[in-house]
Design an enzyme around this catalytic site. Structure first.
Site, short mmCIF file in Angstrom:
data_model
loop_
_atom_site.label_atom_id
_atom_site.label_comp_id
_atom_site.label_asym_id
_atom_site.label_seq_id
_atom_site.Cartn_x
_atom_site.Cartn_y
_atom_site.Cartn_z
N PRO A 97 0.84 -1.15 0.00
CA PRO A 97 0.00 0.00 0.00
C PRO A 97 0.89 1.22 0.00
O PRO A 97 1.78 1.36 0.82
CB PRO A 97 -0.74 -0.13 1.31
N GLU A 98 0.68 2.09 -0.93
CA GLU A 98 1.38 3.38 -0.91
C GLU A 98 0.43 4.38 -0.26
O GLU A 98 -0.59 3.99 0.31
CB GLU A 98 1.76 3.78 -2.35
#
Length: 284
Positions: free
Chosen positions: A2-3
């Site tokens: 997840p960014e």
DNA sequence: CACCATGTTCCTTG
DNA sequence: CCAAGGAACATGGT
């Protein structure tokens, strides 16, 4: 991982669910995820505490809790690594296979699952200290970014992954932002012109904002009961609507035509990570 | 079997 | 001393 966008969407989802919830039980099944810190101290601090909110800093989740007895507030900091997930589910639901930590909240529970166990949960907020500016606020500016890039001979794509430069950009959105800004990923960071840096700042903002907007509108499997992905990354989700795969312009699209000029998207490896770009649209 | 994967950190090399 | 590159971490998908 997840960014930034995935974490942002997750945090917005979790905040109202957790506010006021009291931790009735703590189970750490993978000690290495509690880092830095000891499992005993971690467990003791959380048991009995109440969540007061959740926010995001870069790719980190920052939970705030309060101990009812002393009214002391303290942070719980989380990072999802590459494969971390957080679910709020009914306490009697089957636990995900790679559950690292489980916090029982009365009849519900918060589950931190992480297939590869690269993620972390810690009471030590010191890990946030080295982070650069938040890209979606006005503390992220072209002038300061340019000053920080000055003299660097590293490729701009590689520099963008440095969380001290700007917090929250990861491998997917680094490629996407450079495509949007029309900048070649191998350009030495210190050689970008003022105009290019200004375009890059705007491109990073747009790419992140669009991803957040996208993630806020697709239905996601928050409880983690689907067995697959509660977040939205890239690629194709089973049964996802058509626009799902249209989100990313270059990432993971090697060989496919550039949507602007039709030239096949290329893949290259920089600092041991894949970069995707259009050799025609990104010249600089 | 081979190679790839959203991230970070540590070690080595130059 | 610093920058840059690579491996490690652990598991799963293709």
């Amino acid at each position: 991982m997840p960014e930034l966008p995935e974490v942002e969407v997750l945090v917005r989802h979790l905040d109202p669910l957790l506010r006021g919830a009291r931790v009735t039980q703590v189970e750490v099944r993978r000690a290495k995820v509690v880092r830095p810190g000891s499992v005993t101290a971690f467990t003791a601090a959380l048991r009995g505490a109440r969540f007061t909110g959740v926010r995001r800093r870069g790719k980190y989740l920052v939970f705030t809790l309060r101990r009812p007895s002393t009214r002391d507030a303290f942070p719980l900091v989380g990072h999802l690594g590459m494969t971390g997930r957080i679910h709020v589910q009914v306490a009697r639901a089957p636990l995900p296979k790679h559950t690292a930590v489980q916090l029982t909240l009365g009849s519900r529970r918060l589950v931190f699952e992480d297939t590869r166990y690269f993620g972390r949960l810690t009471l030590d907020a010191g890990v946030l200290a080295g982070l650069g500016p938040e890209p979606l606020t006005d503390e992220f500016r072209a002038a300061t970014l340019r000053a920080r890039l000055r003299g660097s001979r590293q490729p701009i794509k590689v520099r963008l992954l440095d969380q001290a430069l700007v917090a929250g950009v990861g491998n997917i959105y680094a490629s996407e932002a450079l495509f949007r800004a029309g900048i070649a990923p191998r350009t030495a960071a210190g050689r970008l012109t003022g105009a290019q840096v200004a375009r890059l700042v705007e491109a990073i903002r747009q790419v992140l904002r669009e991803a957040i907007r996208f993630g806020s509108t697709v239905p996601l499997d928050w409880a983690g009961h689907g067995g697959r992905d509660g977040l939205f990354y890239y690629g194709r989700a089973p049964g996802a609507p058509d626009y799902y795969e249209e989100r990313l312009a270059v990432y993971d699209r090697a060989g496919e035509p550039c949507r602007h000029c039709g030239t096949p998207i290329r893949r290259l490896v920089q600092a041991a990570r894949s970069t995707f770009y259009c050799a025609r649209c990104q010249r600089s």
